[in-house]
Write a protein that holds these residues in place. Sequence first.
Motif, PDB file in Angstrom:
ATOM      1  N   ASP A 208      77.864 -36.158  -4.127  1.00  0.00           N
ATOM      2  CA  ASP A 208      77.086 -36.879  -2.842  1.00  0.00           C
ATOM      3  C   ASP A 208      75.635 -36.954  -3.523  1.00  0.00           C
ATOM      4  N   ASP A 404      73.176 -42.155  -1.005  1.00  0.00           N
ATOM      5  CA  ASP A 404      73.961 -41.697   0.258  1.00  0.00           C
ATOM      6  C   ASP A 404      73.907 -42.690   1.213  1.00  0.00           C
TER       7      ASP A 404
ATOM      8  N   GLN B 177      78.744 -35.300   5.737  1.00  0.00           N
ATOM      9  CA  GLN B 177      78.286 -36.563   5.471  1.00  0.00           C
ATOM     10  C   GLN B 177      77.735 -37.567   6.546  1.00  0.00           C
ATOM     11  N   PRO B 266      72.729 -34.860   5.272  1.00  0.00           N
ATOM     12  CA  PRO B 266      73.100 -35.945   4.354  1.00  0.00           C
ATOM     13  C   PRO B 266      72.175 -37.169   4.502  1.00  0.00           C
TER      14      PRO B 266
END
Lengths: 437, 319
Positions: A208, A404, B177, B266
């Motif tokens: 990520d 992201d 996420q 994230p």
Amino acid sequence: MSQLSRRGFLGVAGGAALASGLAACAGTGSGSSSSGGGGGSANTIDFWSNHPGKSKAAEQKIIAAFEKANPKLKVKLTDAGKDYEEVAQKFNAALAGGNLPDVVVTSDVTWFNFALNNRLADVGALFQKNGLSTSDYVDGLYADYRYEGKHFAIPYARSTIVFYYNKDVFKKAGLPDRAPTSWDEFTQWAPKLQSAIGNGKHALILDDGANYLDWTFQAINWSYGGAYSKEWTPTFDDPKTLKAATVLQGWAKSKYLKTSADSASDFGAGLGAVLLESTGNLGGFKDLPFELGVGFVPAPGGIKACPTGGAGVAIPSGISAERQNNAAKFVEFLTNAQNTATFTQATGYMPVRKSALKEPSEAAYLQQNPNFNVAVQQLPKTRPQDYARVFVPGGGASIGQALDKIVAGADVAATMKALNGTISSAYNSQVKPKLKS
Amino acid sequence: MTAPPEISAPAPRSGPPAPVGKPPRRSGRPYGEWLLAAGLLLPNLLLLVLFTYRPLVDNIRLSFTDWNISAPVARYIGVQNYVAWFHDGNSHQVLLNTLIFTVATVGISMALGLALAMLLDQRLRGRNLVRSAIFAPFVISGAAVGLAFQFVFDPNFGMIRDLADRFLGVSVPDFYQQPGWALVMVTTTYIWKNLGYTFVIYLAALQGRRADLDEAAEIDGASAWRRFSKVLLPQLRPTTFFLSITVLLNSVQVFDIINVMTRGGPQGYGTTTLVYQVYRETFVNNKAGYGATIATIMFLILLVITVVQVRVMDRGMNS
């Protein structure tokens, strides 16, 4: 206006003290005056490492051999962080507070800021002064640390990206036992891979953005002809870069892609059919529950689409000449042909010495472990990274954050346009005023 | 009838009495006491000045520079950093994250701490063991807790995923996420770790309260809620005040759990709070001058909150 009581005053004063303790956590060192006094002992070489690729045992073995060959010198191996960024933070703290190491691991992303601010010694000159040669280092890897005609690090744990794949899943999907030749071909394969690997798992796993997506996506971007920057000019809004980012988002929307904080572990656990990661992970892929395939990064038309990466070892400019000379001797020993062979076999990193490949143990090892040889064979197809990622302070982190957002579904063009502004701003404020030419 | 007592006129206040020996100090305290107080206070004051207030002044000075943390020199740039922070779109998200995190952790940990303290103030079997179990996470390092909870919230193998799948038959979100869920994750982890602190302080306060007041209210027929809100809570007000300040300041300082679990992500700033932004700008982006600016802004915000808290509480006490 009412007066504060004594209790009230004490409360406010206490609160202010606590709050100021918080406020003081940013840069309390006197950055304007510190020259990094150094400290340390001349006969003890303090080596700051994050032990890349789980290499602590290999580093200790090399250090023991060095101490045997140089009885008057001792090497202290210091755990300086869990990754390259933490080592850089510790080194920054030492620059402000003193007690510098003799040798420090600096990554492709962290070394330049230190060099730009005159914090690293010219190791090329140090090697020459001590009668040591740099000609045996792989030219491209040694040249990665050049700035204004000086070399600020010696290649050490150097890596490239490789294409890892789960052969069992490929077989089940009816796909050939090889890496795809382009990312478009991978996109065609993705539905079959997804079907073969099953629900809850993914055709592709990438890091990520808080980890190294900015590095691995560079390979995808290059394969479409894009780039993060053309020298210092950011090119995130270039149509080819936008195309690559759109492909990335397409994989995420189709649920073929999962980004992860620990992509290598997820892949090793069988959660993904494909992983794009460093060669440095190869050492950890020994007892997988499936057969591992390793291939070149897709590069259509034979273009160079694989970025180098990893870390070198540097010597601070703020320590005494005697310590620098000892450090140079240790760095040369750490990266000599024999120790390069020891290190690469323990980790999967690339040999940084040309002659290391001629070491009998290395030649035999590569023959017995063809997966390790892929990175070596791919080396001619690698190229240095874009300035926007490696030379602009915080560049890699900013790119990772933008990627992201794109993976999560943000507008590609708008996100990349904003990224262009972020990188330009960081360059103009932190790099441009310090560039000498 | 007896004669009224003779009332003598007060002595005229024409001046101080004639000096006899060494004059006393205006405050009436001898010099020895002052020397003792100074001797006891000075070491702490010196430490406070050296290690708290001096860095604060240094930090404010740095906030007006463009200091790159690796650079040996810093250039004065006026209020540019402050202007940049207020114009940075991410600053608003960071402020919002900080607000949500702080309100949630302060509110929930104090409410839960009080509830647990009230429960375990009763004579229950095994209560000492439960008390210890609740307090134990507080003494574990935040980094260790963060690491452990990474596994708890792991979207593939985590305990929460397993429980949700096994007992509820539902899938859990990817806490790593999705920014909103990531904030829930770090907030929950922080509350779990620090609940023991509010619990112990409230328990001590409960054990020191006047039980007779509660008994009197019960005899008078007051309901449980009225006894709680009108008898117990007012007695706990000083404790609540103390906790509200200390828990708030600790919450704003949270770094380890966020760094270990999400690194502020994230998607860039998903779980970045003010203190994490200070770290990120200073050590990741190397912009130490800008980081000092954010730290100064944070200091001012906390100072205002603390003053308001003190005044509100002071008013409550006096009334």
